[in-house]
Write a protein that holds these residues in place. Structure first.
Motif, PDB file in Angstrom:
ATOM      1  N   LEU A 139       0.851  -1.178   0.000  1.00 26.62           N
ATOM      2  CA  LEU A 139       0.000   0.000   0.000  1.00 26.62           C
ATOM      3  C   LEU A 139       0.896   1.239   0.000  1.00 26.62           C
ATOM      4  CD1 LEU A 139      -3.171   0.413   0.427  1.00 26.62           C
ATOM      5  CD2 LEU A 139      -2.622   0.802   2.836  1.00 26.62           C
ATOM      6  N   VAL A 140       0.384   2.315  -0.587  1.00 21.11           N
ATOM      7  CA  VAL A 140       1.066   3.608  -0.526  1.00 21.11           C
ATOM      8  C   VAL A 140       0.180   4.587   0.240  1.00 21.11           C
ATOM      9  CG1 VAL A 140       1.837   5.622  -1.843  1.00 21.11           C
ATOM     10  CG2 VAL A 140       2.362   3.326  -2.665  1.00 21.11           C
ATOM     11  N   LEU A 141       0.752   5.290   1.202  1.00 17.51           N
ATOM     12  CA  LEU A 141       0.066   6.372   1.881  1.00 17.51           C
ATOM     13  C   LEU A 141       0.716   7.668   1.439  1.00 17.51           C
ATOM     14  CD1 LEU A 141      -1.791   7.718   3.960  1.00 17.51           C
ATOM     15  CD2 LEU A 141      -0.019   7.261   5.695  1.00 17.51           C
ATOM     16  N   ALA A 142      -0.040   8.492   0.718  1.00 17.24           N
ATOM     17  CA  ALA A 142       0.449   9.790   0.269  1.00 17.24           C
ATOM     18  C   ALA A 142      -0.169  10.863   1.153  1.00 17.24           C
ATOM     19  CB  ALA A 142       0.070  10.028  -1.186  1.00 17.24           C
ATOM     20  N   VAL A 143       0.662  11.639   1.839  1.00 19.17           N
ATOM     21  CA  VAL A 143       0.148  12.656   2.757  1.00 19.17           C
ATOM     22  C   VAL A 143       0.807  14.001   2.488  1.00 19.17           C
ATOM     23  CG1 VAL A 143      -0.667  11.231   4.667  1.00 19.17           C
ATOM     24  CG2 VAL A 143       1.749  11.736   4.492  1.00 19.17           C
ATOM     25  N   LEU A 173     -10.030  10.825  -8.292  1.00 18.05           N
ATOM     26  CA  LEU A 173      -8.698  10.262  -8.496  1.00 18.05           C
ATOM     27  C   LEU A 173      -8.643   8.756  -8.266  1.00 18.05           C
ATOM     28  CD1 LEU A 173      -6.502  13.046  -6.845  1.00 18.05           C
ATOM     29  CD2 LEU A 173      -6.950  12.667  -9.278  1.00 18.05           C
ATOM     30  N   GLY A 174      -9.708   8.194  -7.741  1.00 21.86           N
ATOM     31  CA  GLY A 174      -9.716   6.764  -7.481  1.00 21.86           C
ATOM     32  C   GLY A 174      -8.884   6.361  -6.282  1.00 21.86           C
ATOM     33  N   ALA A 175      -8.845   7.202  -5.266  1.00 30.25           N
ATOM     34  CA  ALA A 175      -8.107   6.871  -4.047  1.00 30.25           C
ATOM     35  C   ALA A 175      -8.683   5.619  -3.400  1.00 30.25           C
ATOM     36  CB  ALA A 175      -8.156   8.037  -3.064  1.00 30.25           C
ATOM     37  N   HIS A 176      -7.808   4.816  -2.828  1.00 33.91           N
ATOM     38  CA  HIS A 176      -8.224   3.578  -2.168  1.00 33.91           C
ATOM     39  C   HIS A 176      -8.931   3.886  -0.849  1.00 33.91           C
ATOM     40  CE1 HIS A 176      -8.147  -0.709  -1.501  1.00 33.91           C
ATOM     41  NE2 HIS A 176      -7.474  -0.591  -0.367  1.00 33.91           N
ATOM     42  N   ALA A 177      -8.508   4.963  -0.191  1.00 37.74           N
ATOM     43  CA  ALA A 177      -9.069   5.388   1.088  1.00 37.74           C
ATOM     44  C   ALA A 177      -8.539   6.785   1.360  1.00 37.74           C
ATOM     45  CB  ALA A 177      -8.662   4.419   2.205  1.00 37.74           C
ATOM     46  N   LEU A 180     -10.448   7.638   7.564  1.00 39.70           N
ATOM     47  CA  LEU A 180     -10.055   7.714   8.975  1.00 39.70           C
ATOM     48  C   LEU A 180      -9.695   9.146   9.303  1.00 39.70           C
ATOM     49  CD1 LEU A 180      -9.248   6.445  11.726  1.00 39.70           C
ATOM     50  CD2 LEU A 180      -6.943   6.143  10.770  1.00 39.70           C
ATOM     51  N   VAL A 181     -10.303   9.675  10.364  1.00 37.20           N
ATOM     52  CA  VAL A 181      -9.966  10.997  10.894  1.00 37.20           C
ATOM     53  C   VAL A 181      -9.191  10.794  12.190  1.00 37.20           C
ATOM     54  CG1 VAL A 181     -10.856  13.180  11.791  1.00 37.20           C
ATOM     55  CG2 VAL A 181     -12.032  12.041   9.896  1.00 37.20           C
ATOM     56  N   ILE A 185      -1.341   8.027  17.147  1.00 36.23           N
ATOM     57  CA  ILE A 185      -1.507   8.301  15.715  1.00 36.23           C
ATOM     58  C   ILE A 185      -1.001   7.141  14.877  1.00 36.23           C
ATOM     59  CG2 ILE A 185      -0.833   9.817  13.818  1.00 36.23           C
ATOM     60  CD1 ILE A 185      -0.575  12.063  15.961  1.00 36.23           C
ATOM     61  N   THR A 186       0.245   6.740  15.110  1.00 33.41           N
ATOM     62  CA  THR A 186       0.831   5.701  14.256  1.00 33.41           C
ATOM     63  C   THR A 186       0.156   4.348  14.467  1.00 33.41           C
ATOM     64  OG1 THR A 186       2.592   5.329  15.906  1.00 33.41           O
ATOM     65  CG2 THR A 186       3.072   6.851  14.097  1.00 33.41           C
ATOM     66  N   GLU A 187      -0.157   4.000  15.703  1.00 30.78           N
ATOM     67  CA  GLU A 187      -0.815   2.720  15.963  1.00 30.78           C
ATOM     68  C   GLU A 187      -2.192   2.670  15.311  1.00 30.78           C
ATOM     69  OE1 GLU A 187      -0.833   2.418  20.177  1.00 30.78           O
ATOM     70  OE2 GLU A 187       1.323   2.016  20.331  1.00 30.78           O
ATOM     71  N   SER A 188      -2.913   3.770  15.365  1.00 28.58           N
ATOM     72  CA  SER A 188      -4.247   3.821  14.772  1.00 28.58           C
ATOM     73  C   SER A 188      -4.186   3.680  13.264  1.00 28.58           C
ATOM     74  CB  SER A 188      -4.941   5.145  15.142  1.00 28.58           C
ATOM     75  OG  SER A 188      -5.101   5.257  16.530  1.00 28.58           O
ATOM     76  N   VAL A 189      -3.224   4.354  12.644  1.00 24.22           N
ATOM     77  CA  VAL A 189      -3.102   4.289  11.188  1.00 24.22           C
ATOM     78  C   VAL A 189      -2.621   2.922  10.749  1.00 24.22           C
ATOM     79  CG1 VAL A 189      -1.970   5.271   9.163  1.00 24.22           C
ATOM     80  CG2 VAL A 189      -2.757   6.780  10.984  1.00 24.22           C
ATOM     81  N   VAL A 190      -1.702   2.328  11.481  1.00 22.73           N
ATOM     82  CA  VAL A 190      -1.232   0.972  11.152  1.00 22.73           C
ATOM     83  C   VAL A 190      -2.406  -0.015  11.201  1.00 22.73           C
ATOM     84  CG1 VAL A 190       0.121  -0.984  12.023  1.00 22.73           C
ATOM     85  CG2 VAL A 190       1.178   1.271  11.814  1.00 22.73           C
ATOM     86  N   GLU A 191      -3.195   0.044  12.261  1.00 16.32           N
ATOM     87  CA  GLU A 191      -4.342  -0.866  12.407  1.00 16.32           C
ATOM     88  C   GLU A 191      -5.365  -0.629  11.298  1.00 16.32           C
ATOM     89  OE1 GLU A 191      -7.758  -2.098  15.716  1.00 16.32           O
ATOM     90  OE2 GLU A 191      -6.281  -0.548  16.176  1.00 16.32           O
ATOM     91  N   TRP A 192      -5.659   0.615  11.021  1.00 20.75           N
ATOM     92  CA  TRP A 192      -6.641   0.940   9.981  1.00 20.75           C
ATOM     93  C   TRP A 192      -6.142   0.505   8.612  1.00 20.75           C
ATOM     94  CZ3 TRP A 192      -6.166   5.126   6.291  1.00 20.75           C
ATOM     95  CH2 TRP A 192      -7.329   5.375   5.551  1.00 20.75           C
ATOM     96  N   ALA A 193      -4.882   0.773   8.315  1.00 23.78           N
ATOM     97  CA  ALA A 193      -4.316   0.387   7.016  1.00 23.78           C
ATOM     98  C   ALA A 193      -4.366  -1.120   6.812  1.00 23.78           C
ATOM     99  CB  ALA A 193      -2.879   0.899   6.882  1.00 23.78           C
ATOM    100  N   ALA A 194      -4.141  -1.874   7.906  1.00 23.49           N
ATOM    101  CA  ALA A 194      -4.202  -3.328   7.817  1.00 23.49           C
ATOM    102  C   ALA A 194      -5.591  -3.833   7.499  1.00 23.49           C
ATOM    103  CB  ALA A 194      -3.707  -3.941   9.124  1.00 23.49           C
ATOM    104  N   SER A 195      -6.607  -3.023   7.846  1.00 21.68           N
ATOM    105  CA  SER A 195      -7.998  -3.443   7.615  1.00 21.68           C
ATOM    106  C   SER A 195      -8.475  -3.154   6.201  1.00 21.68           C
ATOM    107  CB  SER A 195      -8.924  -2.726   8.600  1.00 21.68           C
ATOM    108  OG  SER A 195      -9.084  -1.350   8.257  1.00 21.68           O
ATOM    109  N   LEU A 196      -7.698  -2.373   5.442  1.00 19.66           N
ATOM    110  CA  LEU A 196      -8.119  -2.014   4.091  1.00 19.66           C
ATOM    111  C   LEU A 196      -7.896  -3.184   3.146  1.00 19.66           C
ATOM    112  CD1 LEU A 196      -6.561   1.567   3.913  1.00 19.66           C
ATOM    113  CD2 LEU A 196      -8.972   0.972   4.329  1.00 19.66           C
TER     114      LEU A 196
END
Length: 215
Positions: free
Chosen positions: A31-35, A120-124, A154-155, A203-214
């Motif tokens: 996965l790519v996270l572009a921020v 743009l067809g973003a995955h999330a 995710l907010v 922040i990082t734990e929440s994003v890691v968990e959420w990204a794993a669920s995608l």
């Protein structure tokens, strides 16, 4: 820097000027996270640095995006339509690796990600410190941008963010994680029960968990 990533930088021409992408690539990315950054700062923001350090170790390549106005050395962000144009212009470079791309940003960058996700067809979408309204002006809500992404969203919001505290957010098809006592930049007071280190871990734990669920 995480030992699970390598870092490179590239410049991408867009209709709004040259943008810059600093890649923190995972060795086995799925996965790519572009921020992107907000209107008052750059990719040195504490939350963006934390994500770039941690996520590659979990199979997520992180692309830290500097909008053209920032690359040009300007102090003030342009109008939303210009920010959107810059994001659209660099999107092909983000999807180039052939992996699903999560569109994200902090503050103004989060608004850009929300506004453009569908086209743009973003995955999330990952919205860090989403500016729900100007400070002290709750009647000027930007909730429609957040509610209109059309993709998993995710907010991550500071509990004391003057641009919108977690309790102010409307019900909707998005997940919300609160960083206790955090302000708009996720800074926490020294007297708070939550330490600055713990705030970044949330922040990082929440994003890691959420990204794993995608999917």
């Amino acid at each position: 820097m995480s030992t699970e990533s390598d870092t490179t930088t590239e410049t991408v021409a867009t209709q709004a000027g040259d943008a810059r992408i600093t890649w923190h690539r995972a060795k086995r990315a799925r996965l790519v996270l572009a921020v992107s950054h907000g209107a008052g700062g750059g990719i040195e923001a504490r939350d963006l640095r934390a994500l770039a350090r941690v996520l590659p170790g979990h199979g997520v390549s992180v692309a830290l995006v500097e909008q053209p106005w920032r690359v040009a050395g300007k102090k003030l962000a342009p109008a939303p339509k210009t920010l959107d144009a810059g994001w659209r212009g660099l999107w092909p470079a983000l999807v180039g690796p052939g992996l699903p791309v999560v569109s994200g940003g902090r503050s103004a960058g989060a608004r850009v990600a929300c506004r453009t996700a569908g086209e743009l067809g973003a995955h999330a979408v990952l919205a860090l410190s989403f500016p729900l309204h100007p400070p002290g002006r709750p009647e000027r809500s930007r909730a429609a941008e957040l509610l209109g992404t059309g993709v998993p969203t995710l907010v991550v919001q500071g509990g004391s963010d003057p641009f919108g505290r977690p309790a102010e957010f409307p019900a909707g098809d998005f997940a919300l994680v609160e960083v206790p006592h955090g302000d708009h930049g996720f800074a926490v007071p020294k007297r708070a029960e939550t330490t600055q280190e713990r705030a970044l871990e949330i922040i990082t734990e929440s994003v890691v968990e959420w990204a794993a669920s995608l999917g």
